[in-house]
Design an enzyme around this catalytic site. Structure first.
Site, PDB file in Angstrom:
ATOM      1  N   GLU A 107      -7.384   0.419  -4.665  1.00  0.00           N
ATOM      2  CA  GLU A 107      -7.397   0.426  -3.190  1.00  0.00           C
ATOM      3  C   GLU A 107      -8.711  -0.112  -2.607  1.00  0.00           C
ATOM      4  O   GLU A 107      -8.681  -0.937  -1.694  1.00  0.00           O
ATOM      5  CB  GLU A 107      -7.075   1.823  -2.659  1.00  0.00           C
ATOM      6  CG  GLU A 107      -5.581   2.136  -2.809  1.00  0.00           C
ATOM      7  CD  GLU A 107      -5.210   3.586  -2.514  1.00  0.00           C
ATOM      8  OE1 GLU A 107      -6.075   4.355  -2.054  1.00  0.00           O
ATOM      9  OE2 GLU A 107      -4.042   3.945  -2.746  1.00  0.00           O
ATOM     10  N   LYS A 152       2.499  11.603  -3.370  1.00  0.00           N
ATOM     11  CA  LYS A 152       1.568  10.792  -4.169  1.00  0.00           C
ATOM     12  C   LYS A 152       0.622  11.694  -4.963  1.00  0.00           C
ATOM     13  O   LYS A 152       0.153  11.323  -6.038  1.00  0.00           O
ATOM     14  CB  LYS A 152       0.777   9.870  -3.243  1.00  0.00           C
ATOM     15  CG  LYS A 152      -0.161   8.905  -3.955  1.00  0.00           C
ATOM     16  CD  LYS A 152      -0.776   7.947  -2.961  1.00  0.00           C
ATOM     17  CE  LYS A 152      -1.809   7.034  -3.590  1.00  0.00           C
ATOM     18  NZ  LYS A 152      -2.338   6.068  -2.599  1.00  0.00           N
ATOM     19  N   ASP A 162       0.882  -1.173   0.000  1.00  0.00           N
ATOM     20  CA  ASP A 162       0.000   0.000   0.000  1.00  0.00           C
ATOM     21  C   ASP A 162       0.919   1.222   0.000  1.00  0.00           C
ATOM     22  O   ASP A 162       1.594   1.508   0.986  1.00  0.00           O
ATOM     23  CB  ASP A 162      -0.885  -0.010   1.260  1.00  0.00           C
ATOM     24  CG  ASP A 162      -1.675   1.290   1.437  1.00  0.00           C
ATOM     25  OD1 ASP A 162      -1.645   2.152   0.535  1.00  0.00           O
ATOM     26  OD2 ASP A 162      -2.325   1.434   2.493  1.00  0.00           O
ATOM     27  N   ASP A 213     -12.794   5.581   2.453  1.00  0.00           N
ATOM     28  CA  ASP A 213     -11.392   5.584   2.889  1.00  0.00           C
ATOM     29  C   ASP A 213     -10.973   7.001   3.296  1.00  0.00           C
ATOM     30  O   ASP A 213     -10.779   7.866   2.439  1.00  0.00           O
ATOM     31  CB  ASP A 213     -10.521   5.056   1.732  1.00  0.00           C
ATOM     32  CG  ASP A 213      -9.053   4.913   2.119  1.00  0.00           C
ATOM     33  OD1 ASP A 213      -8.628   5.479   3.154  1.00  0.00           O
ATOM     34  OD2 ASP A 213      -8.312   4.237   1.376  1.00  0.00           O
TER      35      ASP A 213
END
Ligand code: ADP
Ligand code: MG
Length: 561
Positions: A146, A69, A7, A168
């Protein structure tokens, strides 16, 4: 050979391995399962990743970076100690460090990995993630979405058919996806999110609360004092997940302040954030055209969903309880390892994204009406819009007798264009006239191949300009090879030094955040530690570290996990 699951998060990353008894997390050299996604270049040129790098964000801001990211798939990056690093390279350094942790545990090389990526990642963003793996010397055949990884970790792939809503809430992003499992395929039917909503914002709500209570303006605090306040707020936020009240003690504007915050007071202050969570949830459900009653499971993922108020919001919205893992920030990594295990047995779950979306906000730079010497973004196509899409806006001159209007095209989520990626510009001449009289129509059209067409038409003359910008942000093969070699030359310190490096980074941060006698004390401790390291040549390193860490604990409240 072992396949690992990774991850690669905005805030934290982790690696897990598939074993006979299921997925197993790998601890890093500091013994922690979460590795902050941060990179710092040390004074001796070595690259530090994780906790040490995160601590150095405060003490060595020109050598350290996090949250990269967000730049994947663009040519944005950071300059560290004089060298420019793209998001792929920074991500590769994190991946390399995770790979080494897993290899240290296994005692054999990891060649292949399954890496997770947000469901809304576009082709260029996915390619950038694959390139990062390549730069780290990892073979990655495919990425896993994800939310799909989260569903796998909860065993939801075992149902024949079902609909799952995955929420999330990470450190800086909130992602919502609706999955449909049918015919052996897990499909992302819709996704929406808020790229600027996460656990950090809840921490900032506490920062504002404490500052207001003591009559200080957080924007006026010295950088290190603000950093310390943010850290204290983060600690309180964690404490309020487990307890009803949390005490704090902090120096603000040179004065020691004490107080206590109740959970109810925190929840009150966070109301605007909770309200912001509703829109993407509602949008995902309506985009997928499903009746909320027909959703089989709601799954909470991400460290910030540990907060009781996040859980309560979801229970209230849907009138039922979501599935929650004891460590919601491990779920995506565990799911990636499940997929790695399935892949090793040639049984990987097929996982597809249905809708193509524009991954970034696209807009133009305009004068900020509330601060005329500043520029601000005027978004035309918003992140996550389903493509192809076409949107137009009208823009006017801002000064008298202006002879032309320059349309500067930017991509990114920041309010300030300078912080985003400039794609290009067009210039349109206009007849001289008083400010605000002459205008242009600007139309953006974004297609499935990631090409952006910008068309500008002058209102009075009818003159037309058109340009097409293609996504050329990804690296070429030659460029990848070149950067692979350059990155291989940047060494991480030997593994057995990782703890020493992290302790030194922590002591330096505590020094920066402290004043007066505490400062002197930390400086002396650090000097003694470095001296002892040099003299004893690590003979009794563990005991030495233990003593130093304990002494540092005295300058910093210990966090509940
Ligand atoms: P990302 O997916 O962005 O990499 P994570 O899923 O690791 O992030 O979540 C990080 C966020 O979770 C941080 O904002 C952190 O403060 C928050 N968090 C972790 N544990 C807790 C807790 N016990 N209580 C409240 N927030 C927490
Ligand atoms: Mg995450």
């Amino acid at each position: 050979m072992t396949i690992a699951g990774i991850d690669l998060g905005t805030t934290n990353s982790l690696i897990a391995l598939w074993t006979d008894s299921g997925p197993e997390l790998v601890a890093n050299a500091l013994g922690e399962t979460l590795t902050p996604s941060a990179v710092s270049i040390a004074e001796d040129g070595a690259v530090l990743v994780g906790r040490a790098a995160a601590d150095r964000l405060i003490t060595h801001p020109d050598r350290s970076v996090a949250s990269f990211k967000r730049w994947m798939g663009s040519s944005a990056g950071a300059r560290l100690a004089g060298r420019f690093y793209r998001a792929e390279e920074l991500s590769a350094l994190v991946l390399r460090s995770l790979k080494e942790d897993a290899e240290a545990k296994l005692g054999e090389p990891i060649g292949e990995a399954v890496i997770s990526a947000p469901a809304y990642f576009s082709d260029p963003q996915r390619k950038a993630t694959l390139d990062a793996a390549r730069l780290a010397g990892l073979t990655v055949e495919r990425l896993i979405n994800e939310p799909t990884a989260a569903a796998l970790a909860h065993g939801l792939d075992s149902v024949e058919e079902g609909r799952f809503l995955i929420l999330d809430l990470g450190g800086g992003t909130f992602d919502v996806s609706l999955l449909h499992k049918f015919d052996g395929v897990m499909e992302v039917r819709a996704s929406a999110g808020d790229s600027h909503l996460g656990g950090d914002d809840f921490r900032d709500a506490l920062v504002a609360l404490i500052a207001r209570r003591h009559g200080v303006n957080p924007d006026k605090l010295a950088r290190t004092e603000l950093a310390r306040l943010m850290r204290e707020a983060e600690r309180i936020k964690h404490a309020l997940t487990a307890e009803d009240r949390a005490a704090y003690e902090i120096e603000l504007a040179g004065e020691l302040r004490r107080g206590e915050i109740g959970r109810a007071e925190f929840e009150e202050a966070a109301q605007p954030l909770l309200r912001r969570m509703r829109a993407p949830i509602e949008r995902t459900v309506s985009d997928a055209r499903v009746d909320p009653q027909t959703i089989d499971q709601i799954v909470l993922v991400g460290g910030a969903t540990r907060m009781p108020m996040a859980r309560a919001l979801v229970a209230r919205l849907f009138g039922r309880f979501p599935l929650i893992h004891p460590r919601p920030d491990h779920v995506v990594g565990l799911g990636a390892a499940v997929q790695a295990g399935l892949k090793a047995r040639h049984a990987a779950l097929a996982d597809v994204v249905m809708t193509d979306v524009c991954p970034f906000t696209l807009g133009i730079s305009v004068r900020d009406p509330s601060a005329p010497d500043q520029r601000t973004m005027s978004p035309l196509i918003e992140r996550n819009a389903v493509v192809p899409i076409s949107r137009a806006g009208r823009y006017y001159t801002v000064s008298d007798n202006q002879t032309g209007i320059v349309i500067e095209v930017f991509q990114g989520e920041n309010l300030r264009p300078a912080q985003n990626v400039k794609i290009g510009e067009l210039r349109m001449p206009v007849p001289p006239a008083p400010a605000g009289r002459e205008g242009v129509d600007v139309r953006f059209t974004y297609d499935v191949n990631g090409a952006l067409e910008v068309e500008v038409v002058a209102e009075t003359t009818g003159q037309r300009e058109r340009r097409v910008f293609r996504n050329e942000a990804n690296l070429s093969l030659e460029e990848l090879d070149r950067r692979f070699l350059a990155l291989a030359a940047i060494k991480a310190p030997p593994r057995d030094q990782a703890e020493n490096r992290a302790l030194i980074a922590r002591a330096e941060r505590l020094y920066a955040e402290s004043l007066g006698a505490a400062r002197e004390h930390i400086k002396r401790l650090l000097g003694e530690f470095e001296m002892a390291l040099a003299e004893q040549q690590l003979r009794d390193a563990a005991a030495l570290r233990g003593g130093f860490a304990e002494a540092l604990d005295g300058f910093e409240r210990i966090w509940p996990t």
